[in-house]
Design a protein around this motif. Sequence first.
Motif, short mmCIF file in Angstrom:
data_model
loop_
_atom_site.label_atom_id
_atom_site.label_comp_id
_atom_site.label_asym_id
_atom_site.label_seq_id
_atom_site.Cartn_x
_atom_site.Cartn_y
_atom_site.Cartn_z
N GLU A 155 -6.93 -9.56 -0.07
CA GLU A 155 -7.64 -9.32 1.19
C GLU A 155 -7.76 -7.83 1.52
OE1 GLU A 155 -7.36 -10.43 5.96
OE2 GLU A 155 -5.94 -11.30 4.53
N SER A 156 -6.66 -7.09 1.38
CA SER A 156 -6.69 -5.67 1.73
C SER A 156 -7.65 -4.90 0.83
CB SER A 156 -5.29 -5.06 1.67
OG SER A 156 -4.51 -5.51 2.76
N LEU A 157 -7.68 -5.24 -0.44
CA LEU A 157 -8.64 -4.60 -1.35
C LEU A 157 -10.07 -4.85 -0.86
CD1 LEU A 157 -9.60 -3.19 -3.95
CD2 LEU A 157 -9.42 -5.43 -5.10
N LEU A 158 -10.39 -6.09 -0.52
CA LEU A 158 -11.74 -6.42 -0.07
C LEU A 158 -12.05 -5.74 1.26
CD1 LEU A 158 -11.97 -10.23 -0.95
CD2 LEU A 158 -12.81 -8.27 -2.27
N VAL A 159 -11.08 -5.68 2.15
CA VAL A 159 -11.28 -5.02 3.44
C VAL A 159 -11.65 -3.56 3.25
CG1 VAL A 159 -10.04 -4.11 5.46
CG2 VAL A 159 -9.86 -6.52 4.88
N VAL B 70 0.82 -1.20 0.00
CA VAL B 70 0.00 0.00 0.00
C VAL B 70 0.85 1.26 0.00
CG1 VAL B 70 -1.68 1.33 1.33
CG2 VAL B 70 -1.95 -1.14 1.11
N SER B 71 1.88 1.31 0.86
CA SER B 71 2.72 2.51 0.93
C SER B 71 3.41 2.80 -0.39
CB SER B 71 3.75 2.36 2.05
OG SER B 71 3.11 2.43 3.32
N GLU B 72 3.85 1.74 -1.09
CA GLU B 72 4.50 1.94 -2.38
C GLU B 72 3.53 2.55 -3.38
OE1 GLU B 72 6.05 -1.83 -3.50
OE2 GLU B 72 7.55 -1.88 -1.91
N LEU B 73 2.27 2.11 -3.34
CA LEU B 73 1.26 2.66 -4.24
C LEU B 73 1.02 4.14 -3.95
CD1 LEU B 73 -1.36 -0.24 -4.07
CD2 LEU B 73 0.12 0.29 -6.01
N LEU C 228 -14.42 -2.67 11.31
CA LEU C 228 -13.42 -1.91 10.56
C LEU C 228 -12.26 -1.51 11.47
CD1 LEU C 228 -13.49 1.46 11.06
CD2 LEU C 228 -15.66 1.22 9.84
N LEU C 229 -12.54 -1.27 12.76
CA LEU C 229 -11.45 -0.97 13.69
C LEU C 229 -10.49 -2.15 13.80
CD1 LEU C 229 -13.24 0.94 16.61
CD2 LEU C 229 -11.55 1.85 15.01
N ILE C 230 -11.05 -3.35 13.86
CA ILE C 230 -10.21 -4.55 13.92
C ILE C 230 -9.30 -4.63 12.71
CG2 ILE C 230 -10.25 -7.08 13.81
CD1 ILE C 230 -12.85 -6.94 15.52
N GLU C 231 -9.88 -4.42 11.52
CA GLU C 231 -9.10 -4.57 10.28
C GLU C 231 -8.05 -3.48 10.13
OE1 GLU C 231 -9.12 -7.12 8.54
OE2 GLU C 231 -10.96 -8.10 9.21
N VAL C 232 -8.39 -2.24 10.47
CA VAL C 232 -7.42 -1.15 10.34
C VAL C 232 -6.33 -1.28 11.39
CG1 VAL C 232 -7.09 1.36 10.42
CG2 VAL C 232 -9.08 0.40 9.25
N THR C 233 -6.71 -1.67 12.61
CA THR C 233 -5.72 -1.84 13.68
C THR C 233 -4.72 -2.95 13.32
OG1 THR C 233 -7.33 -1.10 15.32
CG2 THR C 233 -5.41 -2.28 16.15
N ARG C 234 -5.18 -3.98 12.63
CA ARG C 234 -4.28 -5.05 12.20
C ARG C 234 -3.20 -4.55 11.25
NH1 ARG C 234 -8.81 -9.66 10.81
NH2 ARG C 234 -8.93 -10.62 12.89
N ARG C 235 -3.47 -3.45 10.57
CA ARG C 235 -2.57 -2.97 9.53
C ARG C 235 -1.73 -1.76 9.95
NH1 ARG C 235 -6.66 -5.72 7.52
NH2 ARG C 235 -6.40 -6.85 5.54
N ILE C 236 -2.14 -1.04 10.98
CA ILE C 236 -1.41 0.18 11.34
C ILE C 236 0.02 -0.15 11.77
CG2 ILE C 236 -2.21 0.18 13.75
CD1 ILE C 236 -2.41 3.25 13.52
N HIS C 237 0.97 0.60 11.25
CA HIS C 237 2.40 0.42 11.54
C HIS C 237 2.88 -1.00 11.26
CE1 HIS C 237 2.83 4.46 12.95
NE2 HIS C 237 1.93 4.29 13.91
N LYS D 100 4.32 -3.60 7.94
CA LYS D 100 5.05 -3.48 6.67
C LYS D 100 4.07 -3.28 5.53
CE LYS D 100 8.43 -5.88 3.75
NZ LYS D 100 9.25 -4.66 3.60
N GLY D 101 4.30 -2.23 4.75
CA GLY D 101 3.45 -1.92 3.62
C GLY D 101 2.41 -0.86 3.89
N PHE D 102 2.16 -0.58 5.19
CA PHE D 102 1.16 0.42 5.56
C PHE D 102 1.79 1.59 6.31
CE2 PHE D 102 -1.39 -3.32 4.77
CZ PHE D 102 -2.54 -2.80 4.16
N GLU D 103 3.09 1.82 6.06
CA GLU D 103 3.79 2.89 6.77
C GLU D 103 3.19 4.27 6.46
OE1 GLU D 103 6.69 -0.49 5.90
OE2 GLU D 103 5.21 0.69 4.75
N THR D 104 2.95 4.56 5.19
CA THR D 104 2.53 5.90 4.79
C THR D 104 1.15 6.29 5.33
OG1 THR D 104 3.88 5.73 2.80
CG2 THR D 104 2.16 7.43 2.81
N PRO D 105 0.14 5.43 5.27
CA PRO D 105 -1.17 5.86 5.77
C PRO D 105 -1.34 5.71 7.28
CG PRO D 105 -1.38 3.67 4.85
CD PRO D 105 0.05 4.11 4.60
#
Length: 288
Positions: free
Chosen positions: A152-156, A2-5, A90-99, A101-106
């Motif tokens: 998975e991330s697209l669907l989330v 995601v961050s690369e995109l 949605l909190l569960i899914e976003v929390t799984r991704r915060i900080h 690898k790949g989600f550094e920028t958002p």
Amino acid sequence: MVSELINTDKRFLEILDRLTTKSIDDYYNPYRLFEWPDSLPDAMWWMSPELTTTHGTAVAERLTEEQRYALSKFESINFYSLNVHGIRELLIEVTRRIHTKGFETPSEFFHHFIGEENEHMWFFAEFCLRYGEKIYRQPAGASVEIPKSDVESLLVFARILIFEELVDHFNSRMAADDRLHDTIRAINRIHHQDESRHIAFGRELVTALWADVRRTSSEEERAGIADYLRRYLTYSFESLFNPHVYRDAGLADPLAVREELLASPTRAEFEQSVFRKTSKFLEKIGII
């Protein structure tokens, strides 16, 4: 990743920075913001009547004014209950991704997103428990499950966007409806204010994720994504039609009422109005 995109998209970076700044500038304390009356009158509209599931149907013609008010009360409790369940997921899914690898920028924006959504869940739950003395259970449905896969991330994030756009359709209308109590208008107005940022971010992110998936996926995989999202759109819409609501409003045979409403000629028009902007967006980027 995601961050690369995001990092290769100057426009997306500018939007992300602007939305993060606006989250800071618009910050409020919900625990001090709202005034909660001890009770709300039963003989009033708790939801804009045009947004109730019986509006324009043969079922509505059989209801007394008292039943229409009661229905709007419990439909509103169901709507806010759906918000509680949807936000928790949605909190569960976003929390799984915060900080991660790949989600550094958002991740900085995710902090604001998580904080705001947690507060939204609080005031929706507070409304339900104060004035409905319950939070309706989440409706069952296989479509709510997110399959584990490379997309998975697209669907989330597509699912989060669909949920937020459905909710915002109701929020924006009820915030401006002077038939509703000030407390009801206030929670819808505040939520609409925050969701406008979340939807703007979600559309940019889903567009970027879909462009990457489309580049690497097969036609069969893309068809599977489209089918999943169509099922989720249907699931989300039909969750508004809760037989427990009809029971609590005093309607006889609530399951039959739900079946009649879902088969009503007005159903397609209602669903189209709820997802008009969402469907147009998803079709524009080519995901369905």
